[in-house]
Enzyme design. Sequence first.
Site, PDB file in Angstrom:
ATOM      1  N   HIS A 135       0.796  -1.235   0.000  1.00 34.88           N
ATOM      2  CA  HIS A 135       0.000   0.000   0.000  1.00 34.88           C
ATOM      3  C   HIS A 135       0.825   1.279   0.000  1.00 34.88           C
ATOM      4  O   HIS A 135       0.271   2.360  -0.263  1.00 34.88           O
ATOM      5  CB  HIS A 135      -0.919   0.028   1.230  1.00 34.88           C
ATOM      6  CG  HIS A 135      -1.944  -1.053   1.271  1.00 34.88           C
ATOM      7  ND1 HIS A 135      -2.835  -1.281   0.244  1.00 34.88           N
ATOM      8  CD2 HIS A 135      -2.224  -1.981   2.226  1.00 34.88           C
ATOM      9  CE1 HIS A 135      -3.621  -2.298   0.567  1.00 34.88           C
ATOM     10  NE2 HIS A 135      -3.269  -2.744   1.754  1.00 34.88           N
ATOM     11  N   ASP A 171      -3.809 -11.045  -1.495  1.00 31.56           N
ATOM     12  CA  ASP A 171      -4.184 -10.425  -0.227  1.00 31.56           C
ATOM     13  C   ASP A 171      -5.654 -10.035  -0.282  1.00 31.56           C
ATOM     14  O   ASP A 171      -6.201  -9.796  -1.365  1.00 31.56           O
ATOM     15  CB  ASP A 171      -3.302  -9.177  -0.047  1.00 31.56           C
ATOM     16  CG  ASP A 171      -3.308  -8.590   1.341  1.00 31.56           C
ATOM     17  OD1 ASP A 171      -4.325  -7.979   1.700  1.00 31.56           O
ATOM     18  OD2 ASP A 171      -2.294  -8.707   2.062  1.00 31.56           O
ATOM     19  N   HIS A 173      -6.792  -7.270   0.472  1.00 32.40           N
ATOM     20  CA  HIS A 173      -6.846  -5.853   0.142  1.00 32.40           C
ATOM     21  C   HIS A 173      -6.141  -5.593  -1.188  1.00 32.40           C
ATOM     22  O   HIS A 173      -5.091  -6.179  -1.465  1.00 32.40           O
ATOM     23  CB  HIS A 173      -6.194  -5.022   1.248  1.00 32.40           C
ATOM     24  CG  HIS A 173      -6.825  -5.210   2.589  1.00 32.40           C
ATOM     25  ND1 HIS A 173      -6.532  -6.293   3.402  1.00 32.40           N
ATOM     26  CD2 HIS A 173      -7.740  -4.465   3.263  1.00 32.40           C
ATOM     27  CE1 HIS A 173      -7.236  -6.205   4.517  1.00 32.40           C
ATOM     28  NE2 HIS A 173      -7.975  -5.115   4.463  1.00 32.40           N
ATOM     29  N   ASP A 254      -4.636 -12.589   5.011  1.00 36.58           N
ATOM     30  CA  ASP A 254      -5.850 -12.019   5.604  1.00 36.58           C
ATOM     31  C   ASP A 254      -7.123 -12.414   4.874  1.00 36.58           C
ATOM     32  O   ASP A 254      -8.215 -11.976   5.256  1.00 36.58           O
ATOM     33  CB  ASP A 254      -5.745 -10.493   5.704  1.00 36.58           C
ATOM     34  CG  ASP A 254      -5.293  -9.832   4.415  1.00 36.58           C
ATOM     35  OD1 ASP A 254      -5.126 -10.534   3.396  1.00 36.58           O
ATOM     36  OD2 ASP A 254      -5.078  -8.607   4.423  1.00 36.58           O
TER      37      ASP A 254
END
Length: 376
Positions: A135, A171, A173, A254
Amino acid sequence: MSVAHGPLFIGHEIYRRSSYGGWHPLRIPRVSTVMDLSRALGWLPAPRFVTSPRARPAALHAFHTPDYVAALRAAEAAQAVSAEVRARHNIGTHANPVFPEMFRRPATSAGAAFLAGELLAQGGTVYAPACGTHHAFPDYANGFCYFNDPVLAILSLRRQGVRRIGYVDIDAHHPDGVEAALGQDPDTLMISVHEENRWPRTGALGDVGGGGVYNLPVPRGCHDDEMALAREALILPAVSDFRPDAIVLQCGADAVLEDPQSKMALSNNAHWAIAAALRPLAPRMLALGGGGYNPWSVGRLWTGLWGTLAGEEIPDRLPPAAEAVLRALTWPGPTRTRVPPEPWLTTLRDPPRGGPIGDEVRTRVAALHERLKVWV
């Protein structure tokens, strides 16, 4: 130190004693658990382990601005930031807090990324579970990520003459920082499977970058059979057709059912199957960690990922030394310490979590598959 005789694992002891703070999702041990479990299983002999260097500030300027790198170093030294620095660089916030190793820890992960590119110059497999901070942006921290080590790893590979790189991110995200950096690069294929409407709420189905970006947002409850469809109909054909010189897999933990930061419902089998299927498709593979906020599920998943890459057989039941590693973990919550169920302490492999494939997933995978045929 060579990948010629097997995969290498890059780690460091800094992750054992470092935490983002007692209230932060990254208060839990992760990389140290993987190191300990892998050693307890006999999967990490000394020749396969490489201690990560810490990236020098000047090296970080390959992607991050000098002002930002200097601000992180100053914040670590002072253990405080000004309002101006907080507003400009997004550090000293709830998500990206000031903590004792806030420069040294991410700089060590960045050092692993740089080293991985160098180790893979002649081919092979490298595992860097501390990396995967997808990120971060050049001038500011974002989503628990201070430096963008997937981008730094790709830049390191390029310095070794590795041109075509397939980046796959599973992931929960979306990798907004990586897509912003490399989404327009014709020599980078980017594929992300992530939960829709989950922070940072980027990576829509129609976001195509320079043509080689494939975003598959999946609904809550995405399970193993739906991920298998994405693997077989999108990930593998896209990577195979791209013919990469290297594959970088961000394997955030996650997206499994037990993780508190997403509503996906995968088992760790889904991640291991993708890693195993990707490995033969390029002469080089770099596997990274990423998200993962349940200490038992992330430790088990990432240890099994290393076993998969190293050609080890996942045992039905862990030996006592490995069980002891998992039993020693704690997960303090806001009101109480959580108690793990017994399978989290005695096994690596989750039960498979399948089910009917939803119309949304099937339709979106089909749409991306059609665009893939046009692109290639």
